[in-house]
Write an enzyme that holds these catalytic residues in place. Structure first.
Site, PDB file in Angstrom:
ATOM      1  N   SER A  66       0.832  -1.154   0.031  1.00 14.88           N
ATOM      2  CA  SER A  66      -0.107  -0.029   0.070  1.00 14.88           C
ATOM      3  C   SER A  66       0.877   1.306  -0.060  1.00 14.88           C
ATOM      4  CB  SER A  66      -0.666   0.008   1.356  1.00 14.88           C
ATOM      5  OG  SER A  66      -1.395   1.381   1.519  1.00 14.88           O
ATOM      6  N   TYR A  75      -2.268  -1.761  10.888  1.00 13.84           N
ATOM      7  CA  TYR A  75      -2.204  -1.886   9.610  1.00 13.84           C
ATOM      8  C   TYR A  75      -1.204  -1.666   8.832  1.00 13.84           C
ATOM      9  CZ  TYR A  75      -3.747  -1.471   4.768  1.00 13.84           C
ATOM     10  OH  TYR A  75      -3.672  -1.429   3.313  1.00 13.84           O
ATOM     11  N   LYS A 119       2.083  -4.020   6.395  1.00 13.10           N
ATOM     12  CA  LYS A 119       2.297  -3.812   5.126  1.00 13.10           C
ATOM     13  C   LYS A 119       3.832  -3.605   5.133  1.00 13.10           C
ATOM     14  CE  LYS A 119      -1.714  -4.555   3.296  1.00 13.10           C
ATOM     15  NZ  LYS A 119      -1.858  -5.934   2.785  1.00 13.10           N
TER      16      LYS A 119
HETATM   17  C1  UD1 Z   1      -7.121   4.494   3.809  1.00  8.83           C
HETATM   18  C2  UD1 Z   1      -5.867   3.941   4.621  1.00  8.83           C
HETATM   19  C3  UD1 Z   1      -4.979   3.234   4.048  1.00  8.83           C
HETATM   20  C4  UD1 Z   1      -5.386   2.030   3.334  1.00  8.83           C
HETATM   21  C5  UD1 Z   1      -6.798   2.397   2.514  1.00  8.83           C
HETATM   22  C6  UD1 Z   1      -7.324   1.208   2.369  1.00  8.83           C
HETATM   23  C7  UD1 Z   1      -5.453   6.086   6.264  1.00  8.83           C
HETATM   24  C8  UD1 Z   1      -4.753   7.251   6.850  1.00  8.83           C
HETATM   25  N1  UD1 Z   1      -5.087   5.582   5.430  1.00  8.83           N
HETATM   26  O1  UD1 Z   1      -6.320   5.269   2.675  1.00  8.83           O
HETATM   27  O2  UD1 Z   1      -3.636   3.056   4.617  1.00  8.83           O
HETATM   28  O3  UD1 Z   1      -4.392   1.496   2.464  1.00  8.83           O
HETATM   29  O4  UD1 Z   1      -7.382   3.253   3.386  1.00  8.83           O
HETATM   30  O5  UD1 Z   1      -8.288   1.436   1.343  1.00  8.83           O
HETATM   31  O6  UD1 Z   1      -6.493   5.477   6.913  1.00  8.83           O
HETATM   32  N2  UD1 Z   1     -12.511  10.809   3.435  1.00  8.83           N
HETATM   33  C9  UD1 Z   1     -13.702  11.758   3.935  1.00  8.83           C
HETATM   34  N3  UD1 Z   1     -14.897  11.516   4.527  1.00  8.83           N
HETATM   35  C10 UD1 Z   1     -14.965   9.891   4.457  1.00  8.83           C
HETATM   36  C11 UD1 Z   1     -13.980   9.028   4.055  1.00  8.83           C
HETATM   37  C12 UD1 Z   1     -12.942   9.642   3.577  1.00  8.83           C
HETATM   38  O7  UD1 Z   1     -13.569  12.946   3.569  1.00  8.83           O
HETATM   39  O8  UD1 Z   1     -16.085   9.338   4.959  1.00  8.83           O
HETATM   40  C13 UD1 Z   1     -11.471  11.383   2.954  1.00  8.83           C
HETATM   41  C14 UD1 Z   1     -10.375  11.093   3.616  1.00  8.83           C
HETATM   42  O9  UD1 Z   1      -9.946  12.045   4.549  1.00  8.83           O
HETATM   43  C15 UD1 Z   1      -9.321  11.233   2.659  1.00  8.83           C
HETATM   44  C16 UD1 Z   1     -10.138  10.768   1.712  1.00  8.83           C
HETATM   45  O10 UD1 Z   1     -11.302  10.935   1.654  1.00  8.83           O
HETATM   46  O11 UD1 Z   1      -8.641  12.483   2.284  1.00  8.83           O
HETATM   47  C17 UD1 Z   1      -9.590   9.176   1.220  1.00  8.83           C
HETATM   48  O12 UD1 Z   1      -9.671   8.460   2.067  1.00  8.83           O
HETATM   49  P1  UD1 Z   1     -10.081   6.831   2.417  1.00  8.83           P
HETATM   50  O13 UD1 Z   1     -10.971   6.316   1.371  1.00  8.83           O
HETATM   51  O14 UD1 Z   1     -10.305   6.472   3.668  1.00  8.83           O
HETATM   52  O15 UD1 Z   1      -8.462   6.447   2.082  1.00  8.83           O
HETATM   53  P2  UD1 Z   1      -7.311   6.739   2.587  1.00  8.83           P
HETATM   54  O16 UD1 Z   1      -7.178   7.320   3.882  1.00  8.83           O
HETATM   55  O17 UD1 Z   1      -6.330   7.355   1.572  1.00  8.83           O
END
Ligand code: UD1
Length: 339
Positions: A125, A150, A154
């Site tokens: 990842s 997690y 990795k």
């Molecule tokens: C997350 C994990 C990453 C993992 C991946 C698996 C973290 C810090 N990272 O990635 O290690 O490999 O998931 O799929 O948790 N967001 C919102 N509202 C929401 C959900 C997300 O605003 O309800 C935003 C988050 O702040 C982020 C973006 O959307 O900026 C993507 O979030 P997400 O889909 O959770 O992925 P990652 O955080 O990049």
């Protein structure tokens, strides 16, 4: 070739099985069904016309893993997806995460090393890079201390492979560092099936639009980015799946320059949370109910891939746009809710 796909009924695993079967490989799936369903087999069959072999098996059961490999000594390659992936849950249950993600990797490698063909692809990842100093992020970017158990699993997984490759030159491994896989197969026969409340952005968006969640919370709009929201590299899951086929071909053809290699799997394009919402609204013709809330702890500000290495060495590149991914995610969500 005969390919074992662990976690092959999961989100990325099932899409990879489809691409492997489309290329004529014979697939055997192991899955413990902890975060998947046997129905996924039907979806794979509808798309490819072939039902892969399937064994329900928990890789934590060492003797069952040994027995499985004894019965399948003709395996030509292993793609290892089976693992837990919820960041928050890993903080609450670290020992479970280390057992489920690290111990099981060791068991699989112990058995793989008894086989004639020792080709292995590992699901890694972009989380290993943490908040990178330079964008886009290349494979040379330093590994940062993990933010969660997690993420640590990795990093440890990659270390285990690297160390094993040093002493066993018959072992040939590739770690693929995914950025943010999203979307679903464009047939809508398979897609993501998050359990409970989704933690990831795209399933939260589609579940909100379909009426399952009231409102999306956007975590922070005061970051130093183009519109204040975090930037990620959202890549269509079919593109991610195809990268595995390219990586496996590299192993089968003995093309590696070193028996442990890593590749970034992303589009190379960074999109903000608001851009993802706009893309969703554009392709679905829906207005999304969302509000801006506080930052989520542990989020990096910006992460998107330098994909030069995968493009040039694997001969792979992403083909689908963010709009394609959002439309496929939306079609899938509507299909599973209207069943
Ligand atoms: C997350 C994990 C990453 C993992 C991946 C698996 C973290 C810090 N990272 O990635 O290690 O490999 O998931 O799929 O948790 N967001 C919102 N509202 C929401 C959900 C997300 O605003 O309800 C935003 C988050 O702040 C982020 C973006 O959307 O900026 C993507 O979030 P997400 O889909 O959770 O992925 P990652 O955080 O990049």
């Amino acid at each position: 070739m005969k390919v074992l796909v662990t976690g092959g009924l999961g989100y990325i695993g099932s899409h990879t099985v489809v691409e492997l079967q489309n290329e004529g490989h014979v697939v055997v799936i192991i899955d413990d069904l902890s975060n998947s369903s046997k129905d996924v087999l039907k979806g794979i069959t509808k798309i490819t016309g072939v039902t892969p072999q399937f064994e329900e098996l928990d890789l934590k059961e060492k003797y069952k893993v040994q027995d499985f490999f004894k019965r399948h000594q003709d395996i030509d390659g292993v793609i290892h997806f089976a693992a837990s992936k919820a960041v928050g849950e890993s903080v609450d249950k670290p020992l479970f995460y280390y057992e489920n993600n690290v111990t099981t990797l060791i068991y699989v490698l112990q058995e793989l090393q008894k086989l004639k063909c020792q080709n292995f692809i590992f699901s890694s990842s972009c989380t290993v890079y943490g908040e990178a100093d330079k964008l886009p992020i290349s494979e040379n970017s330093p590994i940062k201390p993990a933010e969660s158990p997690y993420g640590n699993t990795k990093q440890i997984g990659e270390e285990i492979l690297k160390d094993s490759c040093q002493i066993n030159l018959d072992l040939k491994t590739i770690a693929l560092r995914y950025f943010n896989p999203t979307g679903a197969h464009n047939s809508s026969h398979i897609g993501e099936l998050p359990q409970g409340v989704p933690q990831n952005l795209v399933p939260y968006i589609t579940q909100t639009a379909v009426g399952l969640r009231e409102q999306l919370s956007v975590f922070g709009n005061d970051y130093d980015t183009k519109d204040g929201t975090c930037i990620r590299d959202y890549i269509h899951v079919t593109d991610v799946a195809k990268a595995h086929v390219c990586a496996l071909n590299r192993l089968f053809k003995n093309q590696q320059s070193h028996n442990f290699e890593v590749f970034n799997i992303g589009t190379g394009k960074g999109s903000s949370v608001l851009e993802v919402i706009q893309s969703f609204e554009r392709v679905s013709d829906q207005k999304l109910n969302y509000k801006i809330v506080d930052r989520r702890q542990g989020d990096v500000i910006s992460a998107f891939a330098d994909t030069t290495k995968a493009n040039t060495i694997l001969g792979w590149e992403s083909k689908y746009s963010l709009d394609n991914a959002m439309l496929d995610a939306w079609n899938w969500e509507q299909k599973i809710r209207n069943k």
